[in-house]
Design an enzyme around this catalytic site. Sequence first.
Site, PDB file in Angstrom:
ATOM      1  N   CYS A  97       0.799  -1.233   0.000  1.00  0.00           N
ATOM      2  CA  CYS A  97       0.000   0.000   0.000  1.00  0.00           C
ATOM      3  C   CYS A  97       0.831   1.282   0.000  1.00  0.00           C
ATOM      4  O   CYS A  97       1.923   1.314   0.546  1.00  0.00           O
ATOM      5  CB  CYS A  97      -0.877   0.050   1.244  1.00  0.00           C
ATOM      6  SG  CYS A  97      -1.887  -1.387   1.506  1.00  0.00           S
ATOM      7  N   ARG A 127       5.045   0.285  -5.835  1.00  0.00           N
ATOM      8  CA  ARG A 127       5.044  -0.485  -4.589  1.00  0.00           C
ATOM      9  C   ARG A 127       4.131  -1.714  -4.684  1.00  0.00           C
ATOM     10  O   ARG A 127       4.232  -2.617  -3.869  1.00  0.00           O
ATOM     11  CB  ARG A 127       4.573   0.407  -3.435  1.00  0.00           C
ATOM     12  CG  ARG A 127       5.493   1.577  -3.163  1.00  0.00           C
ATOM     13  CD  ARG A 127       4.848   2.562  -2.222  1.00  0.00           C
ATOM     14  NE  ARG A 127       4.631   2.036  -0.905  1.00  0.00           N
ATOM     15  CZ  ARG A 127       5.501   2.082   0.098  1.00  0.00           C
ATOM     16  NH1 ARG A 127       6.661   2.649  -0.090  1.00  0.00           N
ATOM     17  NH2 ARG A 127       5.215   1.573   1.270  1.00  0.00           N
ATOM     18  N   TRP A 147      -2.986  -2.698  -1.368  1.00  0.00           N
ATOM     19  CA  TRP A 147      -2.563  -4.065  -1.667  1.00  0.00           C
ATOM     20  C   TRP A 147      -3.308  -4.932  -0.663  1.00  0.00           C
ATOM     21  O   TRP A 147      -3.037  -4.877   0.537  1.00  0.00           O
ATOM     22  CB  TRP A 147      -1.050  -4.193  -1.499  1.00  0.00           C
ATOM     23  CG  TRP A 147      -0.474  -5.479  -1.978  1.00  0.00           C
ATOM     24  CD1 TRP A 147      -0.072  -5.782  -3.241  1.00  0.00           C
ATOM     25  CD2 TRP A 147      -0.200  -6.645  -1.189  1.00  0.00           C
ATOM     26  NE1 TRP A 147       0.429  -7.062  -3.284  1.00  0.00           N
ATOM     27  CE2 TRP A 147       0.361  -7.615  -2.045  1.00  0.00           C
ATOM     28  CE3 TRP A 147      -0.383  -6.971   0.157  1.00  0.00           C
ATOM     29  CZ2 TRP A 147       0.742  -8.879  -1.603  1.00  0.00           C
ATOM     30  CZ3 TRP A 147      -0.005  -8.225   0.598  1.00  0.00           C
ATOM     31  CH2 TRP A 147       0.557  -9.172  -0.290  1.00  0.00           C
ATOM     32  N   ASN A 186      -1.677   1.810   5.955  1.00  0.00           N
ATOM     33  CA  ASN A 186      -0.805   0.704   5.523  1.00  0.00           C
ATOM     34  C   ASN A 186      -0.520  -0.112   6.759  1.00  0.00           C
ATOM     35  O   ASN A 186      -0.270   0.456   7.815  1.00  0.00           O
ATOM     36  CB  ASN A 186       0.554   1.207   5.030  1.00  0.00           C
ATOM     37  CG  ASN A 186       0.442   1.997   3.757  1.00  0.00           C
ATOM     38  OD1 ASN A 186      -0.625   2.111   3.191  1.00  0.00           O
ATOM     39  ND2 ASN A 186       1.562   2.546   3.336  1.00  0.00           N
ATOM     40  N   GLY A 187      -0.476  -1.420   6.602  1.00  0.00           N
ATOM     41  CA  GLY A 187      -0.152  -2.273   7.753  1.00  0.00           C
ATOM     42  C   GLY A 187      -1.307  -3.197   8.080  1.00  0.00           C
ATOM     43  O   GLY A 187      -2.212  -3.397   7.268  1.00  0.00           O
ATOM     44  N   GLU A 193      17.884 -17.308  -7.496  1.00  0.00           N
ATOM     45  CA  GLU A 193      17.510 -15.942  -7.881  1.00  0.00           C
ATOM     46  C   GLU A 193      17.024 -15.915  -9.338  1.00  0.00           C
ATOM     47  O   GLU A 193      16.045 -15.239  -9.658  1.00  0.00           O
ATOM     48  CB  GLU A 193      18.706 -15.003  -7.661  1.00  0.00           C
ATOM     49  CG  GLU A 193      18.505 -13.581  -8.130  1.00  0.00           C
ATOM     50  CD  GLU A 193      17.333 -12.847  -7.490  1.00  0.00           C
ATOM     51  OE1 GLU A 193      16.724 -13.362  -6.541  1.00  0.00           O
ATOM     52  OE2 GLU A 193      16.999 -11.758  -7.984  1.00  0.00           O
ATOM     53  N   LYS A 228      13.328 -14.632 -10.510  1.00  0.00           N
ATOM     54  CA  LYS A 228      13.148 -13.549 -11.499  1.00  0.00           C
ATOM     55  C   LYS A 228      12.155 -13.985 -12.565  1.00  0.00           C
ATOM     56  O   LYS A 228      11.247 -13.263 -12.916  1.00  0.00           O
ATOM     57  CB  LYS A 228      14.472 -13.194 -12.191  1.00  0.00           C
ATOM     58  CG  LYS A 228      15.437 -12.316 -11.476  1.00  0.00           C
ATOM     59  CD  LYS A 228      15.083 -10.866 -11.358  1.00  0.00           C
ATOM     60  CE  LYS A 228      14.224 -10.558 -10.165  1.00  0.00           C
ATOM     61  NZ  LYS A 228      14.791 -10.492  -8.866  1.00  0.00           N
ATOM     62  N   GLU A 252       8.413 -14.569 -11.140  1.00  0.00           N
ATOM     63  CA  GLU A 252       7.665 -13.425 -10.630  1.00  0.00           C
ATOM     64  C   GLU A 252       7.190 -12.484 -11.730  1.00  0.00           C
ATOM     65  O   GLU A 252       6.145 -11.862 -11.596  1.00  0.00           O
ATOM     66  CB  GLU A 252       8.445 -12.660  -9.557  1.00  0.00           C
ATOM     67  CG  GLU A 252       9.671 -11.947 -10.051  1.00  0.00           C
ATOM     68  CD  GLU A 252      10.423 -11.224  -8.937  1.00  0.00           C
ATOM     69  OE1 GLU A 252       9.799 -10.777  -7.977  1.00  0.00           O
ATOM     70  OE2 GLU A 252      11.661 -11.119  -9.046  1.00  0.00           O
ATOM     71  N   HIS A 279      16.677 -36.992  -7.088  1.00  0.00           N
ATOM     72  CA  HIS A 279      16.012 -37.532  -5.905  1.00  0.00           C
ATOM     73  C   HIS A 279      14.513 -37.251  -5.921  1.00  0.00           C
ATOM     74  O   HIS A 279      13.883 -37.201  -4.865  1.00  0.00           O
ATOM     75  CB  HIS A 279      16.685 -36.992  -4.632  1.00  0.00           C
ATOM     76  CG  HIS A 279      18.109 -37.430  -4.533  1.00  0.00           C
ATOM     77  ND1 HIS A 279      18.470 -38.706  -4.154  1.00  0.00           N
ATOM     78  CD2 HIS A 279      19.268 -36.790  -4.840  1.00  0.00           C
ATOM     79  CE1 HIS A 279      19.801 -38.816  -4.206  1.00  0.00           C
ATOM     80  NE2 HIS A 279      20.306 -37.664  -4.625  1.00  0.00           N
ATOM     81  N   LYS A 294       6.478  -3.917  -3.928  1.00  0.00           N
ATOM     82  CA  LYS A 294       7.907  -3.598  -3.878  1.00  0.00           C
ATOM     83  C   LYS A 294       8.411  -3.573  -2.439  1.00  0.00           C
ATOM     84  O   LYS A 294       9.528  -3.978  -2.154  1.00  0.00           O
ATOM     85  CB  LYS A 294       8.138  -2.237  -4.538  1.00  0.00           C
ATOM     86  CG  LYS A 294       9.604  -1.812  -4.614  1.00  0.00           C
ATOM     87  CD  LYS A 294      10.366  -2.635  -5.612  1.00  0.00           C
ATOM     88  CE  LYS A 294      11.837  -2.300  -5.704  1.00  0.00           C
ATOM     89  NZ  LYS A 294      12.601  -3.387  -6.340  1.00  0.00           N
TER      90      LYS A 294
HETATM   91  C1  F6R Z   1      12.168 -10.099  -6.003  1.00  0.00           C
HETATM   92  C2  F6R Z   1      12.091  -9.107  -4.963  1.00  0.00           C
HETATM   93  C3  F6R Z   1      11.697  -9.539  -3.601  1.00  0.00           C
HETATM   94  C4  F6R Z   1      12.480  -8.736  -2.545  1.00  0.00           C
HETATM   95  C5  F6R Z   1      11.947  -9.074  -1.151  1.00  0.00           C
HETATM   96  C6  F6R Z   1      12.715  -8.344  -0.069  1.00  0.00           C
HETATM   97  O1  F6R Z   1      12.569  -9.547  -7.211  1.00  0.00           O
HETATM   98  O2  F6R Z   1      12.319  -7.950  -5.194  1.00  0.00           O
HETATM   99  O3  F6R Z   1      11.865 -10.901  -3.422  1.00  0.00           O
HETATM  100  O4  F6R Z   1      13.828  -9.053  -2.661  1.00  0.00           O
HETATM  101  O5  F6R Z   1      10.598  -8.724  -1.065  1.00  0.00           O
HETATM  102  O6  F6R Z   1      12.592  -6.966  -0.217  1.00  0.00           O
HETATM  103  P1  F6R Z   1      13.623  -5.992   0.444  1.00  0.00           P
HETATM  104  O7  F6R Z   1      14.938  -6.214  -0.207  1.00  0.00           O
HETATM  105  O8  F6R Z   1      13.078  -4.626   0.203  1.00  0.00           O
HETATM  106  O9  F6R Z   1      13.674  -6.347   1.899  1.00  0.00           O
END
Ligand code: F6R
Length: 611
Positions: free
Chosen positions: A2, A27, A75, A101-102, A484, A488, A491, A507, A606
């Site tokens: 949010c 965000r 959100w 937010n929260g 990772e 990527k 997502e 396995h 984000k």
């Molecule tokens: C994936 C991504 C998320 C963040 C995770 C932690 O591309 O961006 O997996 O890495 O939400 O976020 P931060 O780094 O802001 O704590």
Amino acid sequence: MCGIVGYTGRENALPILIKGLYSLEYRGYDSAGVAAFTGQGLRVVKARGRIANLEERLRAEGELRCTCGIGHTRWATHGEPSDRNSHPHLGGKGKVAVVHNGIIENYKELRDRLEAHGYVFQSETDTETVAHLVDYLHTGKQEDLAQTVLAAVQRIRGSYALGVVSMSEPEEIVAARRDNPLIIGLGEGENMIASDITAIIDRTRRYIILDDNEVAVVRPDSVTVMNEFGDVVEKPVQTVTWDMSAAEKGGYQHFMLKEIMEQPKAVGDTVKPRIAKDAVLFEENGLTDERLRDIEHIHIVGCGSALHAGMVGKRVIETMCRIRCTAEVASEFRYENPIIGKKDLCIVISQSGETADTLAAMRLAKQAGAFTVAVVNVVSSTIAREADGILYTWAGPEISVATTKAYSAQLAALYLIAVKIARVRGLISLGDERALCAELQRLPQCIEQTLGCQQDMQRIAALYANRPSVFFLGRGLDYAAALEASLKLKEISYIHSEAYAAGELKHGTISLIEQGTLVVALATQPALFEKTVSNIREVVSRGAVVVLITTDDFTGDTSVCQHIVRLPKCLYEFSASLSIIPMQLLAYYVAVERSCDVDKPRNLAKSVTVE
Ligand code: F6R
């Protein structure tokens, strides 16, 4: 997650609020709304979906002129994304409006009590309880809005950033915060509240960061901040250091591609200021030689990509420093009663510096007596302010939800820590340190060179964008990088993918490999080349199509692989910084091929400020 924006001043608030909401889009959100004072009272307009839907609704409702208002991108947590559940929420008979937010953890208990007092709820949200609670505490009392909000938040359990407006004070926004970011932008004859800088930078570069349990009274010509006892507190004024252009696309189709291309700079800016006279220099972060010499265990905590950076860091630190190091999921760490010693170091990794689980994990480690150092990108974020020591990643603002340049900068920060510890503990000589620093300084150039695979990755992406699932394989550092790479892809392209330790596939998971399954294999560690190639043969024998990411100097037999991407030479310990580049580009171009919303993937936020 949010986003909150609020404006009080002399100009028409609505375009300012809408612009602010657009800048908070990154965000992650599923609905948006605004509340503003008009001639007829407090008007709320909100809509499910994108901000464009809200704008359409505003146009349909006719002009809404006002000089004070609040806006929100939601959100969903409590209740589906819908018009009804969108914020702002009205309290009482529409006298109070709230954005939040929260999560209000005791919302059910509060809701029951307020319903018993005759309040009728319109939504399924936890936020609406705050709106009615403020109205209930405000009605018939002498107290002003700020005192009422102060009283209300004392009855709330959970986390919040709040923006509250009331018919009783049509030029005033009351803001409050606990465990959720909120800043106050300071203008000339106008002031703003916002979840982050991007929503205010268009109007002012000066801002105040609200701390936990503080409440602020924001009017056009004044801002007053109170602590939980109602005492006025002096707050330092901060200045935004980066330029608006850093948060713009600069000719790229998506922020993600721009940020991928910015990685040489992000890594260079993170490394360069920390190397002086061929040695790693940590002046500001409390990582003194004495402390580093005494460390017994290193806990690295983070979520998502930050955790994956930590998994790479764990391997590099253990290899170079021979200290026990664990990379742990923050949301697990905080609840599993971890064994933390007073001589332990806890490295907390977060781009946003606001991730709820990471923050809680850090607080736990701190309480247990460990020294906490935060590897954080957002300056003055909560994690940065609360950690014992801070090592900023200078990646600049990252707008695309899927992290790229911040992840690369996190890796660089972890390499710096590894080199420093290894030297302090006498595991490497002065000459070794000099050589490692030279390699670190060369890293941006190697990344730049690796970015040269852009067109190849675009071509490969076009060939396989329709695959229902993809597997990523690797061993050791390559396994951490594979995790990772897989995140990527899934997502942003919504293709199911899994990362597997190459030797583990047989396995169970190998049963999923069939004719045409795409497997991306990472093999950058000479000691493990042949092992990984054997695993590649196992999947090829079962029909897989393989893309191999390997080093320039790998001379083994690659004839079973359909595509080979070669990485420039760099220190093997730092290879995860290169192997991720083609993987980010693959994910990006697959998502583009599939017409996905690359920068704002569905359901994602984000900054994940709830647990
Ligand atoms: C994936 C991504 C998320 C963040 C995770 C932690 O591309 O961006 O997996 O890495 O939400 O976020 P931060 O780094 O802001 O704590």
